[in-house]
Design a protein around this motif. Structure first.
Motif, short mmCIF file in Angstrom:
data_model
loop_
_atom_site.label_atom_id
_atom_site.label_comp_id
_atom_site.label_asym_id
_atom_site.label_seq_id
_atom_site.Cartn_x
_atom_site.Cartn_y
_atom_site.Cartn_z
N GLN A 44 0.84 -1.20 0.00
CA GLN A 44 0.00 0.00 0.00
C GLN A 44 0.88 1.25 0.00
O GLN A 44 1.87 1.32 0.72
CB GLN A 44 -0.90 0.01 1.22
N SER A 45 0.49 2.21 -0.82
CA SER A 45 1.24 3.46 -0.88
C SER A 45 0.87 4.34 0.31
O SER A 45 -0.29 4.38 0.75
CB SER A 45 0.92 4.20 -2.18
N GLU A 46 1.86 5.05 0.84
CA GLU A 46 1.58 5.98 1.93
C GLU A 46 0.95 7.26 1.41
O GLU A 46 0.39 8.04 2.18
CB GLU A 46 2.88 6.31 2.68
N ARG A 47 1.05 7.51 0.11
CA ARG A 47 0.48 8.71 -0.49
C ARG A 47 -0.56 8.31 -1.54
O ARG A 47 -0.42 7.28 -2.20
CB ARG A 47 1.56 9.54 -1.19
N GLY A 83 -7.66 9.09 -8.25
CA GLY A 83 -6.39 8.48 -7.89
C GLY A 83 -6.54 7.06 -7.40
O GLY A 83 -5.73 6.18 -7.73
N GLU A 84 -7.58 6.81 -6.63
CA GLU A 84 -7.82 5.45 -6.13
C GLU A 84 -8.15 4.49 -7.28
O GLU A 84 -7.70 3.34 -7.30
CB GLU A 84 -8.96 5.46 -5.10
N LEU A 85 -8.97 4.96 -8.22
CA LEU A 85 -9.28 4.14 -9.39
C LEU A 85 -8.02 3.83 -10.18
O LEU A 85 -7.80 2.69 -10.62
CB LEU A 85 -10.28 4.88 -10.28
N ALA A 86 -7.16 4.82 -10.36
CA ALA A 86 -5.93 4.63 -11.12
C ALA A 86 -5.02 3.60 -10.44
O ALA A 86 -4.50 2.68 -11.08
CB ALA A 86 -5.20 5.97 -11.28
N TRP A 87 -4.84 3.74 -9.12
CA TRP A 87 -3.97 2.80 -8.40
C TRP A 87 -4.48 1.37 -8.52
O TRP A 87 -3.73 0.44 -8.82
CB TRP A 87 -3.88 3.20 -6.93
N ALA A 88 -5.77 1.17 -8.30
CA ALA A 88 -6.33 -0.18 -8.35
C ALA A 88 -6.23 -0.78 -9.74
O ALA A 88 -5.98 -1.99 -9.90
CB ALA A 88 -7.78 -0.17 -7.88
N SER A 89 -6.41 0.04 -10.78
CA SER A 89 -6.34 -0.46 -12.16
C SER A 89 -4.95 -0.94 -12.50
O SER A 89 -4.76 -2.01 -13.12
CB SER A 89 -6.78 0.64 -13.14
N ALA A 103 6.22 -2.20 -5.00
CA ALA A 103 5.38 -1.05 -4.71
C ALA A 103 5.24 -0.16 -5.95
O ALA A 103 6.16 -0.04 -6.76
CB ALA A 103 5.97 -0.23 -3.56
N LEU A 104 4.06 0.42 -6.09
CA LEU A 104 3.80 1.34 -7.19
C LEU A 104 4.14 2.77 -6.76
O LEU A 104 3.98 3.13 -5.60
CB LEU A 104 2.34 1.27 -7.60
N ASP A 105 4.61 3.56 -7.71
CA ASP A 105 4.96 4.95 -7.45
C ASP A 105 3.75 5.83 -7.78
O ASP A 105 3.36 5.92 -8.95
CB ASP A 105 6.15 5.34 -8.33
N PRO A 106 3.12 6.47 -6.79
CA PRO A 106 1.94 7.30 -7.07
C PRO A 106 2.21 8.40 -8.09
O PRO A 106 1.36 8.69 -8.93
CB PRO A 106 1.58 7.87 -5.70
N ASP A 107 3.39 9.02 -8.02
CA ASP A 107 3.70 10.08 -8.98
C ASP A 107 3.78 9.53 -10.39
O ASP A 107 3.30 10.16 -11.34
CB ASP A 107 5.02 10.76 -8.61
N THR A 118 8.64 10.41 -23.69
CA THR A 118 7.38 9.95 -23.12
C THR A 118 7.58 9.59 -21.65
O THR A 118 8.70 9.44 -21.17
CB THR A 118 6.82 8.71 -23.86
N VAL A 119 6.47 9.44 -20.94
CA VAL A 119 6.51 8.99 -19.55
C VAL A 119 6.93 7.52 -19.51
O VAL A 119 6.53 6.72 -20.35
CB VAL A 119 5.14 9.19 -18.88
N ARG A 120 7.72 7.18 -18.52
CA ARG A 120 8.13 5.78 -18.33
C ARG A 120 6.93 4.93 -17.89
O ARG A 120 5.92 5.46 -17.42
CB ARG A 120 9.24 5.69 -17.27
N PRO A 121 7.05 3.60 -17.99
CA PRO A 121 5.92 2.74 -17.61
C PRO A 121 5.64 2.77 -16.11
O PRO A 121 6.53 3.03 -15.30
CB PRO A 121 6.36 1.34 -18.07
N VAL A 122 4.38 2.50 -15.77
CA VAL A 122 3.97 2.50 -14.36
C VAL A 122 4.38 1.23 -13.64
O VAL A 122 4.40 1.20 -12.41
CB VAL A 122 2.44 2.68 -14.22
N LEU A 123 4.68 0.16 -14.37
CA LEU A 123 5.01 -1.11 -13.74
C LEU A 123 6.50 -1.17 -13.43
O LEU A 123 7.33 -1.13 -14.36
CB LEU A 123 4.62 -2.28 -14.65
N PRO A 124 6.90 -1.27 -12.17
CA PRO A 124 8.32 -1.38 -11.83
C PRO A 124 8.93 -2.63 -12.47
O PRO A 124 8.24 -3.62 -12.71
CB PRO A 124 8.30 -1.48 -10.30
N TRP A 125 10.21 -2.56 -12.75
CA TRP A 125 11.01 -3.65 -13.29
C TRP A 125 10.85 -3.85 -14.79
O TRP A 125 11.48 -4.72 -15.37
CB TRP A 125 10.71 -4.99 -12.59
#
Length: 432
Positions: A24-27, A38-44, A59-63, A409-416
């Motif tokens: 879980q993200s602290e932010r 934001g909650e919809l985005a994180w869960a998706s 962990a996912l990066d909220p930013d 472009t923006v980097r991918p949201v998935l770490p690794w």
């Protein structure tokens, strides 16, 4: 966030206990709005992480999620930010309310002007005057009859949203028999390596889905109609790691591609696809073992109706919930219906491929922007948007060389995982 993720995992037939594997993200994801964007985005996005099947979920990066959902604002071609909205797209005040139009494609802009009785040289002031002289419904009907895209800006409809939310957010169903797939070995660095994905989508939601599948190692081939070019910026923003070609959908070459595909992702109007013999039922009957994922704007009950994120926001009531003053319509801080639908669809494809590998079968997946909108409208909300959070994009973008141009472009949201460069639109041969 966790409650929504648990429901999505149940829809995908993944044990909801996997929710606890996601840190879980602290932010919160900084997408300020009254609704839980934001909650919809994180869960998706988190749904994709779990659906991959990895034992360890980073962990996912909220930013990074917020930037990815607003990727069009950070796209640069040779250092320049392209114009991403047509002057024909926007809110227009009618005599009794507001309408929202979408004219980013030239043929939609021409139809919009034809419907309003304007010539091709008409400017924004001409559109404004034409809409102001009529009721909202009259202008929308005239534009729609001419083949343009417009909706009446409407209040939310809780009964309609409740009915939509009585069904899964993302539907996954077995659609036929086929032998289990046992030959493909999973690679944690590229879990979809060896999977062929035929991408029959455009604009944002479908391409975000297939961009994510390419990120995970799939061989993604995007096919577009020969006579309908994609805006360059739109393709570069979502075309990472894919090959891209044009082909007639009725051709023998298309049939051959379908026969060798593992996954087909559909993003055009369901009725138009059915007329081409590309409905999910036809595809899974002809090609046992195929996974077919269908995305539409308005859902299966409106198979011949075209739409975009901005139009669904306006008609579903989101625009008025996000009104800055209670009078004029507003918008979400990103095209969140598109992006969330894309990630949810990608998660469902991963889940279906895991099921196919274990038990065989053909599989069908579906969701719509309107269904995602209903979910967002039923989630808890705030009386005022959260404060704006400025994000430094440094470290969150990457540069590619594409056809002699530098594309940022923006980097991918998935770490690794890392994006491969997008190809120029229609630059590849239509083959695997």
């Amino acid at each position: 966030m966790s409650a929504l993720l648990s429901r999505v995992l149940r829809d995908l037939r993944i044990t909801p206990e996997r929710t606890f594997d996601v840190p879980q993200s602290e932010r919160a994801v900084p997408l300020p709005s009254r609704l839980a964007t934001g909650e919809l985005a994180w869960a998706s996005v988190a749904a994709v992480q779990v659906a991959i099947g990895a034992e360890v979920v980073p962990a996912l990066d909220p930013d990074r999620i917020a930037l990815a959902y607003r990727s069009d604002r950070f796209l640069r071609i040779d250092g320049e930010h392209p114009d991403v909205w047509s002057p024909h797209s926007g809110f227009w005040r009618a005599s009794d309310g507001w309408i929202r139009t979408h004219g980013n494609y030239p043929h939609h802009a021409r139809a919009l002007l034809d419907g309003l009785g304007l010539d091709a040289a008409a400017a924004a002031d001409d559109i404004r005057a034409a809409v102001a002289a009529a009721s909202a419904r009259d202008s929308v009907e005239r534009i729609t009859r001419a083949g343009g895209l417009a909706v009446v800006v409407s209040p939310e409809d809780p009964a309609r949203d409740a009915a939509l939310c009585s069904r899964p957010l993302i539907e996954l169903a077995r659609a036929g028999d086929a032998s289990p797939e046992s030959s493909r070995e999973l690679d944690s660095n590229a879990p979809l390596r060896g999977i062929r994905v035929l991408d029959l989508t455009r604009v944002i939601a479908g391409p975000v889905c297939t961009r994510t599948l390419a990120l995970l190692g799939a061989d993604v081939l995007r096919i577009d109609p020969p006579a309908l070019p994609e805006p360059e910026w739109q393709h570069l923003d979502t075309g990472h790691g894919k090959r891209t070609a044009v082909l007639d959908a009725r051709s023998a070459e298309m049939n051959a591609l379908l026969g060798q595909a593992d996954v087909v992702v559909l993003g055009y109007r369901p009725a138009a696809l059915a007329r081409l013999g590309l409905s999910p039922d036809v595809l899974t009957e002809r090609h046992p073992g195929l996974v077919v994922a269908q995305l539409s704007a308005w859902g299966a009950e409106h198979p011949d109706r075209a739409g975009f994120d901005s139009l669904v926001q306006a008609e579903s009531g989101i625009a008025m919930v996000e009104s800055p003053d209670g009078q004029a319509p507003g918008v979400l801080p990103a095209q969140a219906l598109d992006h969330s639908a894309g990630y949810l669809l990608a998660a469902a494809v991963c889940a279906a491929l895991n099921r196919r590998r274990a038990e065989g079968g053909s599989w069908q997946i579906s969701t719509s922007l309107r269904r995602v909108a209903a979910e967002l409208l039923r989630m808890p909300r705030d009386s005022e948007p959260s404060p704006q959070h400025e994000i430094d994009p440094a470290g969150h973008t990457q540069d590619f060389s594409v056809d002699g141009h530098t594309v940022t472009t923006v980097r991918p949201v998935l770490p690794w995982f890392s994006f491969a460069a997008p190809h120029p639109w229609a630059a590849d041969a239509p083959g695997w």
